[in-house]
Design a protein around this motif. Structure first.
Motif, PDB file in Angstrom:
ATOM      1  N   ASP A   1      34.134  36.746  31.366  1.00  0.00           N
ATOM      2  CA  ASP A   1      34.707  37.853  30.607  1.00  0.00           C
ATOM      3  C   ASP A   1      35.048  37.357  29.203  1.00  0.00           C
ATOM      4  O   ASP A   1      36.097  36.763  28.965  1.00  0.00           O
TER       5      ASP A   1
ATOM      6  N   THR B   1      42.647  39.856  37.197  1.00  0.00           N
ATOM      7  CA  THR B   1      41.717  40.975  37.334  1.00  0.00           C
ATOM      8  C   THR B   1      40.301  40.549  36.960  1.00  0.00           C
ATOM      9  O   THR B   1      39.328  40.939  37.623  1.00  0.00           O
TER      10      THR B   1
ATOM     11  N   GLN C   1      37.055  40.917  39.235  1.00  0.00           N
ATOM     12  CA  GLN C   1      35.959  41.736  38.729  1.00  0.00           C
ATOM     13  C   GLN C   1      34.650  40.957  38.682  1.00  0.00           C
ATOM     14  O   GLN C   1      33.562  41.522  38.861  1.00  0.00           O
ATOM     15  N   GLN C   2      34.747  39.663  38.461  1.00  0.00           N
ATOM     16  CA  GLN C   2      33.535  38.840  38.436  1.00  0.00           C
ATOM     17  C   GLN C   2      32.855  38.849  39.802  1.00  0.00           C
ATOM     18  O   GLN C   2      31.628  38.911  39.897  1.00  0.00           O
TER      19      GLN C   2
ATOM     20  N   ASN D   1      33.266  41.316  41.986  1.00  0.00           N
ATOM     21  CA  ASN D   1      32.836  42.698  42.186  1.00  0.00           C
ATOM     22  C   ASN D   1      31.490  42.982  41.523  1.00  0.00           C
ATOM     23  O   ASN D   1      30.652  43.711  42.070  1.00  0.00           O
ATOM     24  N   GLU D   2      31.281  42.417  40.322  1.00  0.00           N
ATOM     25  CA  GLU D   2      30.030  42.656  39.607  1.00  0.00           C
ATOM     26  C   GLU D   2      28.836  42.082  40.360  1.00  0.00           C
ATOM     27  O   GLU D   2      27.746  42.669  40.351  1.00  0.00           O
TER      28      GLU D   2
ATOM     29  N   GLN E   1      46.034  46.705  38.227  1.00  0.00           N
ATOM     30  CA  GLN E   1      44.582  46.506  38.255  1.00  0.00           C
ATOM     31  C   GLN E   1      44.181  45.375  39.192  1.00  0.00           C
ATOM     32  O   GLN E   1      43.055  45.361  39.704  1.00  0.00           O
TER      33      GLN E   1
ATOM     34  N   ALA F   1      41.292  46.086  41.750  1.00  0.00           N
ATOM     35  CA  ALA F   1      40.070  45.267  41.734  1.00  0.00           C
ATOM     36  C   ALA F   1      39.802  44.634  43.092  1.00  0.00           C
ATOM     37  O   ALA F   1      38.640  44.409  43.463  1.00  0.00           O
TER      38      ALA F   1
ATOM     39  N   GLU G   1      37.755  47.165  45.276  1.00  0.00           N
ATOM     40  CA  GLU G   1      36.470  47.668  44.807  1.00  0.00           C
ATOM     41  C   GLU G   1      35.263  47.225  45.629  1.00  0.00           C
ATOM     42  O   GLU G   1      34.332  48.008  45.801  1.00  0.00           O
TER      43      GLU G   1
END
Length: 738
Positions: A510, A548, A552-553, A555-556, A647, A651, A654
């Protein structure tokens, strides 16, 4: 006797008839312990058989129980002595012509002399019974504490066996044995609860009633220093004892959930039906002590009780005619923002302080800001980056993301860690004899000194005005915040080194992370620099951004494979990375949860205070602008912190959306384990485990604030149905010309 006096005089005054509650609950407690004594031998024999098969290895258990007993009873004896001293002083003032002992006995037990003539023997007997009742009242709490220590130790013994095998390949027989031992321990909790839940119920009810009663006494003028000392000590002791009972008893429930964290890390080669049964049992069964099954003793119960007490105090204010409005508070003057001062003054004031904390290569504040976020390049691992997110930019490290925030904090004595500007986390260290730590200790001493002066002023003047005494809260919470950051500094190097190892295996891609953290810090710290107060929120926001980004990493990578047929090894790797990220959230939360709790409490209190100010006429346009801006800033800052911290939880949920779309040909036990982990484990930052930061928390806080404002409208006489006065149009008072 108290009941007969009430029936005879029909006096419904609460304070005058508290003796009915005191002696009634103590009589009930004695009867309950008599009932427990009938079941005690059978319970102890059952526990003895368990210990014969699985001896307790907690060597500190006996010491903890003994210390708890000695501390509580010593403080209870001190409270009883202060009560007697207060009673003697009152007897001297009210009946100076009588014999001191006679006046004291008549003053202490007036309901007895309603039916009997004074008799010193009867008075002595009443004193003995009163002392015994005081002991019974405290013994209930000690009993619950010691039982809780033991049950927690039994569960922790199993948890240690599970943690010792975390990540290792072990046979199914091991998990079967551990699960059966866990079932025996939880069954023991239920057996004990069946015996003592009456004591727990009456203990919580008793503590709640007497805390509320002492709060009622604090709303009345004190009759001398003796009475002031007694009521203040009694209230603090009651609240501390009740909090200790709640937290220690809640550890039973917390310990019953611990094994799940390690079970999520069981390697695929060791995963079997016993592990699945173990997880299902942990999530499906609520293991906790209870109050007659009306409530379970968990950490969240403390906040529920605190809310009840606050509500009760507001109602008491109405009944007693005390309003929180009155003499305007003497608020501390806000510190002038760093970047709003002239350049020459900035260098004269700020640079000597910065020189203690910043390396020589940073010659100006501007240099610090420009240098922050420069992270040394690192090699990215292709397998950890989603195809759509591959980048050649350097990874964003935790050190880089938090550097500006911590540097600014150290200017004001917060988080005194050495090596913040180093790119290598291994060079971070905490030294108690360093200049930074010395500066922090001096700051704590100064804040505590101001806090003590305000407390002494409060005791001396017996002023219960809410606003006039808000400085006690201001200096007290700031002192506590600095202490929490000092405690955090001791754990910070180890935490950063753990995160560095994670980043070495899975770099953070990120690229906007450092920028988001720096902007958040500059905005929330420098708009309004009563620094410690604002820094806590900025610190939580930056930590939340980083956590987060880690989630998110993961999740991607999952979203990139949504609907595609991928091998089992992919889901195993992603699940393990998700487990590492959630474990990091828990490790960080263990370090910063105290700061989070204090930040939320401080923000809620400050918003309520500023709402109270908006219900009063403004003294000119300047005050109107300040109050309205301050309230708006507080609301925005608190909302931003809550949303950004929430978040982390959002996250963590997700991946489930993409896992539901896994094709049948790719669905496997790893996907099922992944889904079970997401739904069974709550991943979120917390306030000392009392509450989880989720988006719904904002509505809960908003409801509390609205309720408070409606109560304030009652106090101030403002009606929402009438025309609202435009306070901003009130002219500034002008002194008439001579």
């Amino acid at each position: 006797m108290c009941f007969l006096k009430l029936a005879k005089e029909s006096n419904a005054d609460l304070s005058a008839n508290t003796s009915i509650i005191f002696y009634g609950t103590n009589c009930t407690t004695t009867i309950i312990f008599l009932r427990i004594a009938m079941k005690w031998p059978k319970l102890c024999q059952h526990i003895c058989r368990m210990e014969a098969a699985d001896p307790s290895i907690d060597g500190a258990l006996i010491k903890k129980c003994n210390i708890s007993c000695i501390v509580v009873l010593s403080l209870a004896a001190m409270e009883h002595v202060l009560a007697d001293v207060s009673g003697i002083a009152l007897a001297i003032d009210c009946q100076p012509d009588r014999n001191l002992y006679e006046a004291f006995i008549l003053q202490s037990f007036p309901w007895i002399w309603t039916f009997f003539n004074y008799n010193p023997v009867l008075g002595f007997f009443a004193q003995v019974i009163n002392f015994q009742c005081t002991f019974n009242w405290n013994f209930s709490d000690i009993f619950v504490i010691c039982i809780s220590w033991y049950l927690t130790a039994r569960l922790q013994q199993i948890n240690e066996r599970v943690v010792a095998m975390k990540g290792k390949i072990v046979p199914a027989s091991f998990w079967r044995t551990v699960r059966e031992d866990y079932s025996k321990a939880t069954d023991l909790v239920r057996r004990v609860d069946d015996v003592i839940n009456c004591v727990i119920f009456i203990s919580f009810a008793n503590n709640l009633f007497f805390i509320c009663l002492q709060l009622l006494h604090t709303l009345e003028p004190f009759r001398g220093y003796e009475q002031a000392a007694y009521f203040v000590f009694s209230l603090v002791f009651l609240m501390s004892r009740s909090l200790a009972v709640s937290l220690i008893a809640a550890q039973v429930h917390s310990a019953s959930l611990e094994p799940a964290k390690s079970l999520y890390d069981v390697p695929s080669a060791s995963y079997n039906v016993e592990v699945q049964r173990f997880l299902d049992q942990i999530h499906g069964d609520t293991v906790a002590l209870s109050g007659l099954q009306f409530f379970k003793v968990k950490r969240g119960l403390v906040l529920t009780i605190a809310g009840t007490i606050v509500t009760y105090e507001l109602v008491l204010m109405q009944f007693t005619g005390v309003t929180p409005t009155g003499t305007p508070p003497n608020f501390p003057q806000p510190i002038i923002p760093i970047f709003s001062t002239p350049k020459n003054k900035t260098k004269k004031i700020i640079m000597p302080i910065l020189s203690l904390f910043v390396p020589e290569e940073y010659n100006d504040v501007k240099d610090i800001v420009s240098e922050i976020g420069k992270v040394p390049p690192n090699t990215l691992h292709e397998e950890y980056i989603a195809p759509s997110k591959k980048t050649t930019s350097p990874p964003a490290t935790f050190q880089g993301a938090m550097k500006l925030t911590i540097l600014i904090g150290q200017c004001f004595g917060l988080n005194p860690v050495l090596g913040i500007c180093e790119t290598d986390a291994g060079k971070l260290r905490f030294l108690i004899y360093s200049a930074r730590c010395l500066y922090t200790l001096v700051s704590i001493a100064g804040q505590f000194w101001l806090f003590c002066l305000w407390v002494l002023k409060l005791i001396k003047e017996t002023n219960v005005n809410f606003l006039a005494n808000s400085s006690v809260v201001f200096y007290g919470t700031n002192c506590l915040t600095t202490i929490l950051f000092l405690r955090m500094a001791m754990k910070w190097p180890q935490l950063c080194q753990h995160i560095c190892r994670i980043e070495a295996a899975d770099p953070n891609v990120d690229s906007s992370l450092v920028r988001k953290c720096n902007i958040s810090c500059i905005v929330f710290v420098n708009i309004q620099c009563t620094f410690n107060w604002n820094f806590s929120d900025a610190f939580i926001i930056c930590i939340s951004w980083y956590l987060t980004a880690r989630l998110q990493q993961v999740n991607e990578r999952i979203v990139a494979m949504k609907g595609k047929i991928v091998p089992v090894s992919f889901w195993r790797t992603v699940r393990e990375d998700y487990t590492i990220a959630t474990d990091l959230v828990r490790k960080v939360d263990d370090v910063i949860s105290g700061v989070i709790f204090l930040s939320y409490a401080n923000n809620l209190y400050s918003i309520c205070v500023q709402l109270l100010h908006t219900l009063e006429p403004f003294h000119g346009h300047e005050q109107a602008v300040y109050i309205l801006y301050s309230l708006l800033f507080l609301l925005v800052r608190s909302t931003a912190m809550s949303l950004i911290a929430a978040q982390v939880h959002s996250a963590s949920l997700e991946p489930a959306k993409a896992l539901y779309d896994v094709p049948s040909t790719s669905y496997c036990i790893e996907v099922q384990r992944f889904l079970d982990q997401i739904h069974g484990d709550t991943v979120a930052l917390t306030g000392l485990q009392f509450f989880n930061i989720k988006r719904g928390l904002i509505l809960t806080i908003a409801g509390t604030i609205v309720t408070y404002e409606l109560v304030l409208m009652q106090f101030t006489g403002v009606s929402p149905t009438t025309t609202v006065m435009d306070y901003t149009m009130i002219p500034v008072a002008v002194t008439p010309a001579p």
